[in-house]
Design an enzyme around this catalytic site. Structure first.
Site, short mmCIF file in Angstrom:
data_model
loop_
_atom_site.label_atom_id
_atom_site.label_comp_id
_atom_site.label_asym_id
_atom_site.label_seq_id
_atom_site.Cartn_x
_atom_site.Cartn_y
_atom_site.Cartn_z
N CYS A 71 0.79 -1.20 0.00
CA CYS A 71 0.00 0.00 0.00
C CYS A 71 0.84 1.27 0.00
O CYS A 71 0.29 2.35 0.16
CB CYS A 71 -0.88 -0.03 1.22
C1 LIG Z 1 0.25 -5.08 3.68
S1 LIG Z 1 1.52 -6.27 3.81
C2 LIG Z 1 0.62 -7.76 4.00
C3 LIG Z 1 0.25 -8.09 5.40
C4 LIG Z 1 -0.29 -9.46 5.63
N1 LIG Z 1 -1.43 -9.77 4.83
C5 LIG Z 1 -0.64 -9.67 7.10
O1 LIG Z 1 -1.81 -9.58 7.44
O2 LIG Z 1 0.29 -9.88 7.91
C6 LIG Z 1 2.09 -6.41 2.15
C7 LIG Z 1 3.15 -7.48 1.93
O3 LIG Z 1 3.43 -7.61 0.54
C8 LIG Z 1 4.77 -8.07 0.42
N2 LIG Z 1 5.21 -7.85 -0.97
C9 LIG Z 1 5.45 -6.66 -1.59
N3 LIG Z 1 5.80 -6.85 -2.86
C10 LIG Z 1 5.80 -8.20 -3.07
C11 LIG Z 1 6.07 -9.02 -4.18
N4 LIG Z 1 6.44 -8.48 -5.36
N5 LIG Z 1 5.99 -10.35 -4.04
C12 LIG Z 1 5.62 -10.90 -2.85
N6 LIG Z 1 5.35 -10.17 -1.75
C13 LIG Z 1 5.42 -8.83 -1.86
C14 LIG Z 1 5.52 -7.24 1.47
O4 LIG Z 1 6.73 -7.88 1.83
C15 LIG Z 1 4.49 -7.18 2.60
O5 LIG Z 1 4.74 -8.17 3.57
#
Ligand SMILES: C[S@@+](CC[C@H](N)C(=O)[O-])C[C@H]1O[C@@H](n2cnc3c(N)ncnc32)[C@H](O)[C@@H]1O
Length: 313
Positions: A71
């Site tokens: 985000c």
């Molecule tokens: C808002 S957090 C998610 C939180 C999670 N759903 C929770 O409740 O704990 C967004 C996540 O997306 C991951 N992320 C960002 N870009 C990514 C990518 N290209 N591939 C995989 N994960 C990614 C980040 O590392 C981060 O942990």
């Protein structure tokens, strides 16, 4: 048990909610190693695929797909640039949706997406998911209204596959002044924890930007939003109150020890029970705050998942 696949799973806030709602999370994915470590220390039964989502080519069958793509583009604290690549990660979610064709999906994201200059991104997402064959609904929910001791407004996008012929209804608030139960307070969730947990909180100065707004809530209130950046973490209620001096200038009302929430308190305020933090190498203090602040409060995700119609047989 119906099966769920989770993307952008972080340390497992969303997935703890999905599991509590009665699903078996058969696969999770994130690219952050410490998020994986925390996840597996707490939810060991899930097959956690570590790596960039764009490299993941196969997904197991599942009835539910959940994902909270990042985000930074929209959040209050992040760089507000609607054109960054990070804002197109929903297309990776849509790719999984096309591949798996689950009966339902749930997405969570920051509520800033409904603001005028980002609205086109939200509309793109709704369009892409609708064209994938789903009836899509979106609503901003406040975690405090679902039993979490925190003001945290997030947008949820929920889709039900067209052939089911059903419409999703968001869960009604369960906590608050007009509800059966009052809002949960800081006292309830962190009241019995040590008052000065040395080494578990970010202890750098309160610079002018930190003191440009009120960062403190009292013991009998809900917390301000738990963020991923420890510098901006709200104050623990044992800290002196802040008084407004002038526009964007706040000052402690009196002398006394003041500190931010520890990462362990932040996890409680997010609605985790006693989240385990493994001592793996990348698990620095900041990283602990990051994975906790990025998480979706499990009770909120649980409420959204429980409101799905019974379509699993
Ligand atoms: C808002 S957090 C998610 C939180 C999670 N759903 C929770 O409740 O704990 C967004 C996540 O997306 C991951 N992320 C960002 N870009 C990514 C990518 N290209 N591939 C995989 N994960 C990614 C980040 O590392 C981060 O942990």
């Amino acid at each position: 048990m119906p099966k769920a696949v989770s993307l952008f799973s972080g340390c497992g806030g969303s997935d703890a909610g999905v599991i509590a709602a009665g699903f078996d999370v058969v696969m999770a994915n994130d690219k952050l190693p410490y998020a994986r470590d925390v996840y597996l220390a707490n939810l060991p039964a899930t097959d956690y695929v570590l790596g960039d989502i764009s490299k993941v080519k196969e997904f197991p069958n599942s009835e539910l797909l959940v994902g909270c793509y990042p985000c930074q583009g929209f959040s209050q604290g992040g760089v507000r640039d609607p054109s960054r690549r990070i804002n197109t990660l929903y297309l990776e979610f849509a790719r999984a949706l096309h591949t798996i064709r689950p009966k339902a999906f749930i997405v969570e994201n920051v509520s800033g997406m409904v603001r005028k200059n980002f609205k086109h991104l939200l509309e793109d997402q709704l369009k892409v998911f609708t064209e994938a064959g789903y009836r899509v609904k979106a609503e901003v929910l406040n975690a405090a209204n679902y039993g979490v001791a925190q003001e945290r407004r997030r947008i949820f996008i929920v889709g039900l596959r067209n052939d089911l012929g059903l419409e999703y209804k968001f869960p009604l608030p369960t906590h608050g002044p007009d509800q059966m139960q009052p809002h949960a307070s800081l006292r309830e969730v962190i009241g019995e924890l040590p008052e000065w947990p040395e080494g578990e909180f970010y202890d750098l100065d309160f610079h002018w930007y930190y003191l440009s707004r009120d960062r403190r809530r009292g013991w009998d209130q809900t917390s301000k939003t738990i963020v991923a950046n420890p510098r901006h973490m709200p104050l623990h209620p044992a800290s002196p109150p802040l008084n407004k001096i002038e526009h964007n200038v706040w000052q402690f009302a009196h002398e006394g020890r003041a500190r931010r929430f520890s990462y362990r308190e932040a996890a409680r305020i997010q609605g985790f029970g006693n989240l385990q933090f493994p001592d793996t190498a990348p698990g620095s203090l900041n990283m602990r705050y990051t994975v906790v602040g990025n998480a979706v409060p499990p009770p909120l995700f649980e409420a959204v998942a429980r409101a799905l119609p019974a379509i699993w047989d």
